[in-house]
Motif scaffolding. Structure first.
Motif, PDB file in Angstrom:
ATOM      1  N   ILE A 115      -2.644  -6.049  -4.398  1.00 20.49           N
ATOM      2  CA  ILE A 115      -3.372  -5.650  -5.600  1.00 20.49           C
ATOM      3  C   ILE A 115      -2.691  -4.421  -6.195  1.00 20.49           C
ATOM      4  CG2 ILE A 115      -5.057  -3.976  -4.728  1.00 20.49           C
ATOM      5  CD1 ILE A 115      -7.195  -5.685  -6.130  1.00 20.49           C
ATOM      6  N   VAL A 126      -5.200  -3.520   0.413  1.00 21.64           N
ATOM      7  CA  VAL A 126      -5.957  -3.620  -0.839  1.00 21.64           C
ATOM      8  C   VAL A 126      -6.486  -2.240  -1.242  1.00 21.64           C
ATOM      9  CG1 VAL A 126      -7.998  -4.614  -1.936  1.00 21.64           C
ATOM     10  CG2 VAL A 126      -6.601  -6.012  -0.433  1.00 21.64           C
ATOM     11  N   ILE A 127      -7.033  -1.522  -0.259  1.00 23.07           N
ATOM     12  CA  ILE A 127      -7.598  -0.210  -0.545  1.00 23.07           C
ATOM     13  C   ILE A 127      -6.507   0.777  -0.946  1.00 23.07           C
ATOM     14  CG2 ILE A 127      -8.902   1.713   0.425  1.00 23.07           C
ATOM     15  CD1 ILE A 127     -10.548  -0.809  -0.044  1.00 23.07           C
ATOM     16  N   SER A 128      -5.413   0.842  -0.143  1.00 17.88           N
ATOM     17  CA  SER A 128      -4.358   1.799  -0.493  1.00 17.88           C
ATOM     18  C   SER A 128      -3.744   1.416  -1.837  1.00 17.88           C
ATOM     19  CB  SER A 128      -3.297   1.862   0.601  1.00 17.88           C
ATOM     20  OG  SER A 128      -2.630   0.640   0.723  1.00 17.88           O
ATOM     21  N   ILE A 135      -5.253   0.007  -4.409  1.00 14.57           N
ATOM     22  CA  ILE A 135      -6.140   0.438  -5.491  1.00 14.57           C
ATOM     23  C   ILE A 135      -6.007   1.936  -5.734  1.00 14.57           C
ATOM     24  CG2 ILE A 135      -8.571   0.772  -6.095  1.00 14.57           C
ATOM     25  CD1 ILE A 135      -9.134  -1.933  -4.749  1.00 14.57           C
TER      26      ILE A 135
END
Lengths: 312, 365
Positions: B94, B148-150, B152
Motif C-alpha cells: 500500500i 501495510v501499516i508502515s 501508510i
C-alpha cells in the motif's frame, strides 16, 4: 495556549473515537482499513442532517446529527462486513476500496444535494455555521465541545464492554482463536459483524466530530486528510486497549494541534520550523515506536484471516 | 478430474471473465448513479466515459487525446506493477503511493534544482522509491512491523517531506513546481520520434514503451527465473521457504525495494514529461498508488494483464473528465474504479461460480 489545549482535546476526541472503532473490529478478527472512508461517510451524514435541521433547538440538533453520522457510518461499514465476513474477501483490498469509494461517493452526493436546492450550485461544500453552535459551550475564551464528553464516555464504555461483559470477552475470543470460540458455540460470523458494525458506529461519529472541529463548512473532495489512518496508528500504538488508546490519542492530538497553532507560541515560532514538520511528527513517532514494540505485538492473533468453519 | 475442461475451464480465461464481471457491474452501478442525478444524458455520459478519446471530434484530436491517456497510463502501470510484484511475494504494498511521491520529489528536484539530465533523474527516482521500500521491508523482516501499516505511515511522511523539498523549486506565484521544459529541457524524457505518431503530442515519450517493456520483464522475472521462483515461494509459505534454504528476510526487503523502485520510476515517467506539475500544497496522498492497487487486482495479478487493466482504468478516468460537468460530477469515474476494486475482492467468489456452473454442465452431459 488555550487554543492549543482546545485543539488537542478536539483532535484527541476524534482519534480516540475512531481508534476505538478499529479496536472493536480488530478484536473480532477483521482488519478495518476502511476507517478513513467510514469517517468521510459519517461526516457526510452528519453534515446533511445539519442542513436539514435549520433552526432546531440545540439538544435536538446534537442528537439528530449524531444519529445520522452513526447510522451512515454503520451502513457504510456493511460493505466491509459483507465482503470480508460473508465472502472471505481480502480485508486490506476491501478497506482500500472503501476509502477510494467514500471520497468519490461523498463528493457526488454533497454536490447533488447542493444542486437539488439550487440548480446553479455545483460545489461539493456543505455549510453548517449556525447548526454547529449547538455543540459548543464557551467557558471564557475556551470553546468546549460536547463531543469531548461523548468521546470520554464511549472510551469508558469501551473498556467496560471489552473487559467486563460476556459480549466483549466473546468478541475478543473471535479475534484470538475463532476455532476455539466456535467450539464453545459462539457464532464467530455474528461476533465479527458486531465488531465491524460498532467500528462503523464509532468511525461515523469520529467523522462528524472531525469536520465540526474548528471549521464551519466542509469540502468533501479532500476526505478527512488521513485522520482514519492516523487513528489506526493510535490503535496500534495503544496496543488495542481503550485505556492506552485514550493516552495515545492525547499525544497524537497534541502534535496535530501544534501544526495548527504553533505560530502563536513564541518558543516554537522562534524555532522557525515548517508546519509540515509538525504534520509529519505523529507518523514518524509511531513508526519508530512500532519498530521497537512490534516484536511482542498485542495484535489479535487471528485478525485479517477470514474464518473458515471447516478449519475447526 | 477430467483432463480437458475446455475453453472456460482454463484458469486464465476464468480470471479474465471474473475481471470482466467486475467491470460490467462497476459500470452498471456508475450508470445507475448517473441516472439518479439526471436521467436525460445518462446513457450518453456512460458511453463517453467508456469511449474517452474516441468521442473527440476529428482524427488528429482523437489520436492526441489517446496520447494523453497513454502518458498517464505509464505511471499507473508502474504503480500497478509495484503492487502486483509485491503481492506475488505475499506483501501488500500500500506504500506504492508514498514510493510514487518519493520518486516524483527526487526526480523533480534533480531536474529543476540540480539541472540533471532525464536519465539521471529517472535513476534517482527509482532509488528514492527503493529506499522507502527498503525501510518498509526492513521493518517487516527485522522488527515484525506490518508492511501495510508502515506503508501508510510512510505515505504521509513522504507527502509532507516532498512538499517541503519541492517548495524550493516552485513557481514563486503559484503552488506548482517550475515548468520542466522551460527550466531544464535536458530533463524531459526524449520522444524518440513517438510524438509524430500521436498528432505531435509532445508529452508522448519513451516512457510509454519502457513501461510496457518493464511489465514484460517483471512477468519473465517472476515466472521464468530462480530468483522469481524463490520470491514466490517465500510468498506462499515463509517457513517452508526458510526450511528450503531461502533467505526469507532478504527476500522480503529485496521485494519491497524492487516494488518501491517501480513506483518511483513510474512517478518520473509522468513528471519528467512535463505533462503535470507537482502541487506543493496538496494535503492528500496522490491517488496514483491506490489506482495501482485497482489495476493490479483488475489485471488478475498478472503483469501482462496489468497492462490492459491500467489502460482501462486510465481510459475511464479520462473519459469521466469529458462528461458535462455542469450536470454530472467528474468524480463519477473515481466512483466506478473504486467500485471495481471493491468487486475485485469478490473475484474468488466469481471464479467459484464459473467453476461450479462448468462442473454442473459437465455432470449433466
Amino acid at each position: 495556549m488555550l487554543l492549543l489545549i482546545q485543539y488537542t482535546l478536539m483532535f484527541a476526541s476524534v482519534l480516540s473515537l475512531v481508534a476505538l472503532g478499529g479496536c472493536y473490529s480488530e478484536h473480532s478478527g477483521v482488519i478495518n482499513l476502511g476507517l478513513e472512508g467510514i469517517m468521510v461517510m459519517g461526516a457526510l451524514g452528519g453534515a446533511m442532517a445539519m442542513q436539514f435541521l435549520g433552526n432546531a433547538p440545540a439538544i435536538v440538533t446534537i442528537f439528530v446529527v449524531m444519529l445520522a453520522a452513526v447510522a451512515v457510518g454503520m451502513i457504510y461499514s456493511c460493505l466491509l462486513g459483507f465482503a470480508s465476513i460473508q465472502f472471505n474477501a481480502d480485508q486490506t483490498l476491501v478497506g482500500t476500496a472503501m476509502n477510494m469509494l467514500a471520497t468519490a461517493a461523498a463528493t457526488i452526493i454533497a454536490r447533488s444535494f447542493n444542486t437539488m436546492k439550487d440548480p446553479n450550485n455545483v460545489s461539493n461544500t456543505l455549510q453548517y455555521i449556525k447548526q454547529k453552535r449547538a455543540f459548543l459551550v464557551y467557558f471564557g475564551r475556551f470553546e468546549f465541545n460536547w463531543f469531548m464528553v461523548v468521546a470520554v464516555v464511549l472510551l469508558i464504555v469501551g473498556y467496560i464492554v471489552l473487559y467486563k461483559t460476556r459480549f466483549g470477552l466473546r468478541l475478543m475470543a473471535c479475534g484470538e482463536n475463532p476455532q476455539a470460540a466456535d467450539a464453545v458455540s459462539i457464532n464467530v460470523y455474528k461476533m465479527r459483524w458486531a465488531g465491524v458494525l460498532i467500528s462503523g458506529f464509532l468511525g461515523g461519529l469520529g467523522g462528524i466530530v472531525y469536520i465540526t472541529a474548528g471549521v464551519s463548512e466542509w469540502k468533501f473532495e479532500v476526505g478527512v486528510a488521513g485522520f482514519g489512518f492516523l487513528a489506526l496508528a493510535v490503535m496500534i500504538f495503544g496496543q488495542w486497549k481503550p485505556q492506552y488508546i485514550a493516552l495515545t490519542a492525547l499525544m497524537f492530538g497534541f502534535f496535530r494541534a501544534l501544526s495548527n497553532v504553533y505560530t502563536g507560541i513564541p518558543f516554537l515560532k522562534a524555532l522557525n520550523l515548517d508546519s509540515k514538520v509538525y504534520n509529519m511528527m505523529p507518523y514518524i513517532i509511531s513508526l519508530i515506536v512500532l519498530a521497537f514494540t512490534s516484536k511482542n505485538s498485542a495484535a489479535p492473533k487471528a485478525e485479517g484471516i477470514p474464518y473458515d468453519k471447516s478449519t475447526r | 478430474m477430467k483432463e480437458n475442461k475446455g475453453f472456460f475451464g482454463k484458469p486464465g480465461v476464468q480470471t479474465i471473465m471474473a475481471s470482466l464481471i467486475c467491470i460490467v457491474i462497476g459500470l452498471f452501478f456508475g450508470f445507475l448513479v448517473l441516472l439518479l442525478i439526471h436521467p436525460q444524458g445518462a446513457w450518453d455520459s456512460i458511453v463517453t466515459i467508456i469511449l474517452n478519446f474516441i468521442t473527440r471530434s476529428s482524427g488528429p484530436a482523437k489520436i492526441k487525446a489517446l496520447g494523453n491517456t497513454l502518458v498517464k497510463t505509464s505511471p499507473l502501470l508502474m504503480c500497478a506493477l509495484s503492487v502486483c510484484f509485491c503481492y506475488k511475494v505475499g506483501l501488500f504494498n500500500i506504500g506504492a503511493a508514498g514510493q510514487y511521491e518519493a520518486g516524483a520529489g527526487i526526480a523533480l528536484f534533480a531536474a529543476l534544482g540540480w539541472g540533471l539530465p532525464w536519465w539521471v533523474c529517472l535513476i534517482l527516482a527509482g532509488l528514492a522509491g527503493a529506499l522507502l521500500g527498503c525501510i518498509s521491508g526492513a521493518l517487516k523482516a527485522y522488527r515484525n512491523v506490518n508492511e501495510v501499516i508502515s506503508g501508510i505511515m510512510l505515505n504521509w511522511i513522504t507527502l509532507y517531506l516532498v512538499n517541503m523539498i519541492l517548495t524550493k523549486v516552485k513557481d514563486p506565484a503559484s503552488p506548482y513546481t517550475l515548468p520542466l521544459a522551460a527550466t531544464n529541457p535536458k530533463a524531459v524524457i526524449p520522444g524518440a520520434g513517438l510524438p509524430a505518431f500521436f498528432a505531435n503530442n509532445r508529452y508522448v515519450t519513451l516512457a510509454i514503451p519502457l513501461a510496457v517493456i518493464i511489465a514484460i520483464a517483471i512477468w519473465v522475472v517472476l515466472n521464468k527465473t530462480v530468483f522469481g521462483y524463490e520470491l514466490r515461494a517465500t510468498g506462499f509459505n515463509k517457513e517452508a521457504a526458510r526450511y528450503a534454504g531461502m533467505a526469507e528476510k532478504k527476500n522480503i526487503i529485496v521485494t519491497l525495494a524492487i516494488g518501491g523502485a517501480l513506483a518511483g520510476v513510474g512517478a518520473a515517467f509522468l513528471f519528467l514529461t512535463g505533462y503535470q506539475q507537482w502541487t506543493t500544497t496538496q494535503t492528500s496522498v496522490p491517488g496514483m498508488g491506490f489506482n495501482g492497487i485497482a489495476a493490479t487486482f483488475l489485471g488478475g495479478l498478472n503483469p501482462i494483464g496489468t497492462i490492459f487493466s491500467s489502460f482501462f482504468i486510465q481510459q475511464i478516468t479520462d473519459g469521466g473528465a469529458l462528461i458535462d460537468k455542469a450536470v454530472y460530477p467528474s468524480q463519477i469515474s473515481d466512483l466506478i474504479s473504486a467500485l471495481i476494486v471493491y468487486l475485485c475482492g469478490f473475484t474468488m467468489f466469481f471464479r467459484l461460480i464459473i467453476a461450479n456452473k462448468l462442473a454442473r454442465k459437465g455432470g449433466s452431459k
